[in-house]
Design a protein around this motif. Structure first.
Motif, mmCIF file in Angstrom:
data_model
loop_
_atom_site.group_PDB
_atom_site.id
_atom_site.type_symbol
_atom_site.label_atom_id
_atom_site.label_comp_id
_atom_site.label_asym_id
_atom_site.label_seq_id
_atom_site.Cartn_x
_atom_site.Cartn_y
_atom_site.Cartn_z
ATOM 1 N N MET A 431 0.829 -1.209 0.000
ATOM 2 C CA MET A 431 0.000 0.000 0.000
ATOM 3 C C MET A 431 0.864 1.261 0.000
ATOM 4 N N TYR A 513 -5.751 -13.687 0.646
ATOM 5 C CA TYR A 513 -5.877 -12.222 0.619
ATOM 6 C C TYR A 513 -6.449 -11.748 -0.715
ATOM 7 N N LYS A 518 -8.710 -8.522 -0.944
ATOM 8 C CA LYS A 518 -8.236 -7.447 -1.802
ATOM 9 C C LYS A 518 -9.385 -6.832 -2.602
ATOM 10 N N ALA A 522 -12.300 -1.422 -0.246
ATOM 11 C CA ALA A 522 -11.481 -0.260 -0.629
ATOM 12 C C ALA A 522 -12.214 1.052 -0.426
ATOM 13 N N ASN A 529 -11.441 3.708 2.306
ATOM 14 C CA ASN A 529 -11.105 3.081 3.590
ATOM 15 C C ASN A 529 -9.581 2.911 3.672
ATOM 16 N N ARG A 530 -8.994 3.435 4.718
ATOM 17 C CA ARG A 530 -7.537 3.449 4.809
ATOM 18 C C ARG A 530 -7.067 2.696 6.050
ATOM 19 N N ILE A 531 -5.837 2.173 5.929
ATOM 20 C CA ILE A 531 -5.162 1.512 7.046
ATOM 21 C C ILE A 531 -3.864 2.257 7.295
ATOM 22 N N ARG A 535 -4.136 4.005 1.564
ATOM 23 C CA ARG A 535 -5.287 3.526 0.804
ATOM 24 C C ARG A 535 -5.126 2.035 0.486
ATOM 25 N N GLN A 536 -6.213 1.309 0.671
ATOM 26 C CA GLN A 536 -6.164 -0.129 0.414
ATOM 27 C C GLN A 536 -5.981 -0.416 -1.076
ATOM 28 N N GLU A 537 -5.372 -1.587 -1.336
ATOM 29 C CA GLU A 537 -5.184 -2.022 -2.720
ATOM 30 C C GLU A 537 -6.530 -2.365 -3.357
ATOM 31 N N GLU A 538 -6.614 -2.064 -4.634
ATOM 32 C CA GLU A 538 -7.778 -2.467 -5.413
ATOM 33 C C GLU A 538 -7.365 -3.567 -6.373
#
Length: 905
Positions: A431, A513, A518, A522, A529-531, A535-538
């Motif tokens: 990410m 995953y 995955k 998102a 939505n973030r960690i 930003r999360q992978e798409e």
């Protein structure tokens, strides 16, 4: 005769694999360094070898080289004594009528077997001139008290595999301490760990460098381990005689698994060709390829640009090949296939177990580990072993066994959690690269896309997994040593389970995953939505299912191909390195006792080979079980998986055989009733595969949304327009800060699309979930429940309909037991008669007249008539008839002379 010996000594005198007398065969060899050995090690060796002599083994040292060897021979009387202790089953003498036990089988499976054994299919049958079919023999647990059952006077009654197993059994249970015995100073394994001996191994049969000399090893190399024999059946009985039941069971299972993959491969090919023939007519792909106006939202913050939907034209067509209407049929078939495979294996292995005499073998019959007994020498608690009929020490459950178990698995699950955390860390790293990859150069450069993202993540993953793997192996062994595992089989299975749990996370975490995490959470461009602010992978442009398919293709094709190459290359290089490193310094003079020194022999030849360990077979099982998980849990994403697994296994079988015969020391023959814990692992994987397939079809593929669109939304009940239905609208002015592209090659973009079910920006509730989304979600969940229950029910029916043991085999076992028991009764009665008659003659000097009864064909009832001079009432007693009558069945004339009663089984 060996060629080197012929040059240097003119004659080996038959000592290639024998003692100096040329008669006694070497059954086991101990090797140690004759130089730089401490007095303590020498003392332990001397004590150990003296104790071996006390057990009856014959020993001959060879100290003519830098590496000293202790040759061990097991005499017949020691073999027979320990065969009884180890409760081994041995063939018995031929009984009258035993050839009629096996009756013709007219079942469908036997008909198919006979069909494929016709001359048309002769090319798959092993050469019976070279691998002769053994005569059908009944087996019974060996005991010296029943000498009439066994023809143990024959020189080949105890084969070398039995002698090796007996030698190893004694070596593992012999003490090497002096004076007051230390309870831990026991067994060959401890001596090897302490470096007292460098190695211990049985000898291979023959030298592959001299194929002109006939031996079992050369025959197996030429007719079984050769890759050109890939299509022929395996000589399982001969493998069992050479390597023992445990190794032979692995090859039997691998061959059966490979044959079952044929049917899965055929259905997988049908699924693949169905997609291949229909991808041009796929309306979704046509909509993507014909759409030149749809602009998609960027896939990362700031540095990623907009892109056209038509850019994924080719990928969408390829995706249809693997994700089509036939996919659900294939998923259901594979779930049923997994159950059918396991049930058929139990049925197939039952015949092998009976043929090899291990049907009744269980861990309770296996002798305890010496390490287990040593730890319990001071234990006062004992438990009765119902199998062996002996009292054995047992650890207290609440104070020792349960705490050690909880402590062991607590540490194991801690390391599994660390492995999951490492996977999570790799995801976070990926990410961060998606956000900050511009600092490494041009983000659009090929080097950045192809090398930076995958390569750095792969290198970090490799380093972390290698460190954890090394540490975990050490911890798993240490934790298993803490547990109170009674037998070596229980110890090995506990250790194997711990390592498999870790490898399960190691191999499958990235696949899980991609399949289930995955791109699923998102968010949307206005609120990602973030960690950790990332930003999360798409999913890639082709979707997550396509990405999952690519990952599985790399594993099933690339990794398996590399594994096959390393399968034979690594052992070859390791063996050559050991051979180079272990150049032995040979002395040319003779020793003081005049023994002729041997310059070449089987033990020095085998010393350079790779040592066999308990983990050797585990590694082979692990590869196949990991493969089984890929073709069951994730097969929906890659229908060609069973085909590539089949191709891999065809060569895997022959390469494993070559590896064990050429590059490894000979394995100590061990008994095993089946494949152990791996059956239970595959059973659990089959259950997980049903759930996994249901979720992949429901949430990772377009199957459910497309059906809902066709039957609820579409006016013409087709999927035309389905693509536009799945794309949501987004106003680029609503991007959250820092998410919009900094520079773009597209001009005047006001609206972009993204894969989601959300309201358009001008709706009453912009970017919120529409009602159709909740309908689709409900149907997805309902599909998961229905699919899982229906398929599970079919699995239960299949498992119930197929008995574990064929009825014909059950009848055969009962008939064999009956005939054997009848024969034992006959012989025991004869022994009783002879003993009584002998005692009477000694006491009375009388004479007995023997009269044979005609009760049955075995003559199991023998009547004795006393001569006129014999009136000892202790010898002959008549049963009085009840109430003075003569109706007592025991008062029959055939029983009146002697109290001998026949029993029936």
């Amino acid at each position: 005769m060996c060629r080197i010996c012929e040059e240097l000594h003119k004659d080996c005198h038959g000592t290639w694999n024998r003692f100096q007398d040329g008669k006694r065969v070497v059954d086991f060899v101990l090797a140690y360094n004759g130089q730089n050995q401490s007095d303590e090690m020498a003392r332990k060796r001397t004590t150990f070898q003296q104790n071996l002599l006390a057990e009856g083994l014959e020993i001959e040292p060879e100290c003519s080289q830098r590496i000293h060897f202790i040759k061990i021979h097991v005499p017949p009387e020691v073999v027979s004594r320990y065969c009884e202790i180890m409760r081994m089953k041995m063939p018995i003498v031929k009984l009258k009528g035993q050839e009629n036990i096996i009756t013709p089988d007219f079942s469908l499976s036997s008909t198919l077997v006979r069909f494929f054994r016709r001359p048309l299919f002769k090319f798959v049958i092993i050469d019976r001139d070279k691998f002769r079919k053994e005569e059908y023999k009944l087996q019974h647990e060996y005991t010296r008290d029943k000498a009439y059952l066994f023809d143990d006077g024959q020189p080949d009654f105890f084969p070398q595999s039995i002698r090796i197993a007996v030698a190893h059994f004694i070596l593992e249970r012999t003490y090497f301490s002096v004076g007051e015995e230390n309870k831990y100073d026991i067994g060959l394994r401890k001596l090897l760990n302490d470096g007292v001996y460098l190695d211990a191994y049985p000898l291979h049969d023959g030298n592959p460098d001299m194929p002109e000399i006939e031996c079992q090893r050369t025959l197996l190399l030429q007719e079984w381990a050769s890759v050109i024999r890939w299509i022929k059946h395996q000589p399982l009985d001969h493998i069992k005689e050479y390597f023992g039941v445990k190794v032979a069971m692995y090859f039997a299972w691998l061959g059966f698994y490979t044959h079952m993959l044929i049917w899965a491969s055929i259905v997988g090919l049908l699924c693949f060709f169905f997609g291949l023939l229909t991808y041009r007519n796929n309306l979704v792909s046509q909509d993507i390829c014909n759409d030149n106006s749809t602009i998609m939202c960027p896939q990362c913050d700031a540095k990623c640009d907009y892109w056209k939907l038509s850019d994924t034209c080719s990928i969408s067509q390829i995706a249809h090949i693997f994700d089509n209407n036939f996919t659900i049929v294939f998923a259901v078939f594979m779930s049923i296939w997994a159950t059918l495979y396991l049930e058929m294996w139990k049925r197939y292995s039952s015949a092998i177990q009976h043929r090899w005499g291990i049907t009744d073998y269980c861990s309770q019959a296996e002798p305890p580990r010496p390490q287990y007994l040593s730890r319990l020498r001071d234990s006062k608690k004992t438990i009765f072993n119902i199998i062996t009929g002996t009292q054995e020490p047992s650890p207290p459950f609440w104070t020792k066994k349960l705490p050690s178990f909880l402590y062991s698995y607590s540490v194991i699950f801690l390391f599994i959690t660390l492995a999951i955390a490492a996977v999570f860390g790799i995801v976070i790293y990926r990410m961060s690269l998606m956000t900050a990859r511009d600092i490494y150069g041009d983000p659009n450069a090929a080097s950045t896309k192809l090398l930076l993202l995958p390569a750095t993540a792969a290198v970090i993953n490799l380093i972390v997994s290698t460190i954890l793997n090394f540490a975990y192996d050490y911890v798993a062994v240490y934790m298993t040593d803490i547990e109170y595992r009674r037998t070596q089989s229980e110890y090995n299975e506990s250790l194997n389970l711990k390592i498999y749990l870790f490898q399960f996370i190691n191999y499958y975490s990235s696949i899980f995953y991609i399949a289930f995490m995955k791109g699923k959470f998102a968010g949307y461009p206005a609120k990602y939505n973030r960690i950790l602010t990332l930003r999360q992978e798409e999913c890639s442009a082709g979707g997550c299912l396509m990405e999952l398919c690519i990952q599985l293709a790399i594993i099933m094709i690339g990794k398996q191909l590399i594994s096959l190459i390393l399968e034979i290359l690594v052992p070859f290089l390791m063996q050559k390195f050991r051979e180079f490193r272990s150049v032995l310094g040979i002395e040319v003079e003779e020793s003081e006792n005049g023994e002729k020194l041997i310059c070449c022999n089987q033990w020095t030849k085998d010393y350079t080979l790779i040592s066999w360990s308990d983990r050797s077979l585990f590694e082979e099982y692990l590869k196949m079980i990991i493969q089984y998980g890929f073709i069951t849990i994730f097969v929906v994403a890659f229908p060609l998986g069973p085909l590539f697994a089949l191709l891999n296994n065809v060569f895997e079988t022959r390469l494993d055989a070559k590896k064990f015969l050429l590059y490894y020391k000979r394995a100590v023959p061990q008994r095993a009733r089946s494949i152990g814990m791996w059956y239970n692992v595959m059973h659990v994987l089959g259950k997980v595969a049903v759930i996994s397939s249901a979720f992949i079809i429901a949430f990772s593929s377009n199957f459910i949304p497309r059906l809902v669109y066709m039957y609820v939304v579409s006016a013409d009940k087709t999927d035309r327009g389905y693509l536009n239905h799945t794309l949501a609208y987004f106003n680029v002015s609503d991007f959250e800060p820092g998410a919009a592209p900094i520079a773009s090659k597209f001009d005047n973009v006001t609206i972009c699309r993204y894969h989601e079910y959300r309201n358009p920006p001008g709706a009453d509730r912009p970017y919120k979930r529409p009602l159709i989304y909740w309908h689709i979600l409900a149907i997805r969940l309902a599909f998961v429940v229905i699919y899982q229950n229906v398929v599970s029910f079919v699995q239960i029916v299949v498992a119930w309909a197929i008995p574990d043991t064929p009825g014909r085999l059950q009848d055969q076992i009962k008939r064999e037991q009956y005939m054997t028991n009848e024969f034992i009764i006959q012989q025991e009665k004869q022994k009783t008669r002879q003993r009584k008659c002998g005692d009477t003659l000694k006491r009375r000097n009388g004479s007995l007249v023997k009269r044979q009864s005609s009760l049955d064909e075995y003559g199991t009832t023998v009547s004795l008539t006393e001569d006129e001079g014999c009136d000892d009432e202790n010898f002959v007693r008549r049963r009085p008839a009840p109430n003075g009558g003569t109706n007592d069945p025991f008062n029959h004339s055939r029983f009146q002379e002697c109290e001998i009663v026949t029993s029936r089984v």
